[in-house]
Design an enzyme around this catalytic site. Structure first.
Site, PDB file in Angstrom:
ATOM      1  N   TYR A  64       9.049 102.935 110.080  1.00 36.89           N
ATOM      2  CA  TYR A  64      10.111 102.597 111.031  1.00 36.89           C
ATOM      3  C   TYR A  64       9.917 101.141 111.428  1.00 36.89           C
ATOM      4  O   TYR A  64       8.941 100.773 112.063  1.00 36.89           O
ATOM      5  CB  TYR A  64      10.050 103.466 112.281  1.00 36.89           C
ATOM      6  CG  TYR A  64      10.248 104.945 112.067  1.00 36.89           C
ATOM      7  CD1 TYR A  64      10.852 105.456 110.925  1.00 36.89           C
ATOM      8  CD2 TYR A  64       9.834 105.844 113.035  1.00 36.89           C
ATOM      9  CE1 TYR A  64      11.031 106.813 110.755  1.00 36.89           C
ATOM     10  CE2 TYR A  64      10.012 107.210 112.878  1.00 36.89           C
ATOM     11  CZ  TYR A  64      10.607 107.684 111.734  1.00 36.89           C
ATOM     12  OH  TYR A  64      10.778 109.033 111.588  1.00 36.89           O
ATOM     13  N   GLY A  65      10.830 100.327 111.043  1.00 33.61           N
ATOM     14  CA  GLY A  65      10.749  98.909 111.393  1.00 33.61           C
ATOM     15  C   GLY A  65      10.776  97.989 110.184  1.00 33.61           C
ATOM     16  O   GLY A  65      11.620  97.152 110.114  1.00 33.61           O
TER      17      GLY A  65
END
Length: 187
Positions: A64-65
């Site tokens: 995530y990211g």
């Protein structure tokens, strides 16, 4: 401070009693779960408030990211409360445009575990869910034994305490359970 009453109750996760309501950290990253959030201070505040309201387990992943969400969790909550259970995922990476790509080779899984450890600031991960990427959006049949064996080896080394599955079919769950105990399954 006394623990807040939880009308939803608790359940066992990885040998701990946790509240049924956890926090899914996916949206702490920027739009499309890619890049930094618009307001990092607000993301930190959201995490702190979630724990103040009784959340005692967080679902996250270093993809995530990428890396952003776990870094925000560390900034907001490290050192972690003893009763906090962090569940993370491995099995995918993001390309430079944000596409979700499978990363299911044993070396990919080991690299992802080390990324999660580093970015969360931990010596061992409470629970690692293998995100099965046969289809990005829904479960699809395919072998999982090599990936689960890689996680079992990381557990033997003390880097992973428990293993779960994400985006798995019933057949994959049964195959994984033949290799090692599976503590949770998420959609």
């Amino acid at each position: 401070m006394p623990k807040r009453r939880n009308p939803a109750g608790t359940y066992e996760l990885a040998g701990r009693q946790v509240n049924r309501m956890g926090y899914g950290a996916m949206q702490l990253a920027g739009p499309g779960v890619f890049g930094p959030p618009k307001d990092r201070a607000q993301a930190v505040a959201v995490l702190r408030e979630a724990l103040a309201l009784g959340v005692d387990h967080i679902d996250t992943s270093d993809f995530y990211g990428p890396h952003v969400t776990n870094q925000i969790i560390r900034e907001a909550l490290h050192p972690y409360a003893q009763n906090l259970t962090i569940v993370t995922k491995v099995g995918a990476v993001r390309d430079d445009k944000g596409a979700w790509l499978p990363a299911l080779e044993p070396a990919d899984i080991e690299r992802a575990v080390h990324d999660n450890l580093r970015n969360l600031g931990l010596e061992a991960l409470d629970v690692v869910n293998l995100r099965i990427m046969g289809d990005v959006h829904k479960p699809a049949e395919g072998p999982v034994e090599r990936q689960v064996e890689a996680l079992a080896a990381l557990r033997e080394r003390g880097l992973v305490r428990h293993v779960g599955l994400s985006n798995a079919t019933a057949t994959q769950i049964a195959a994984a359970r033949r290799v090692m105990p599976i503590v949770c399954v998420q959609g």
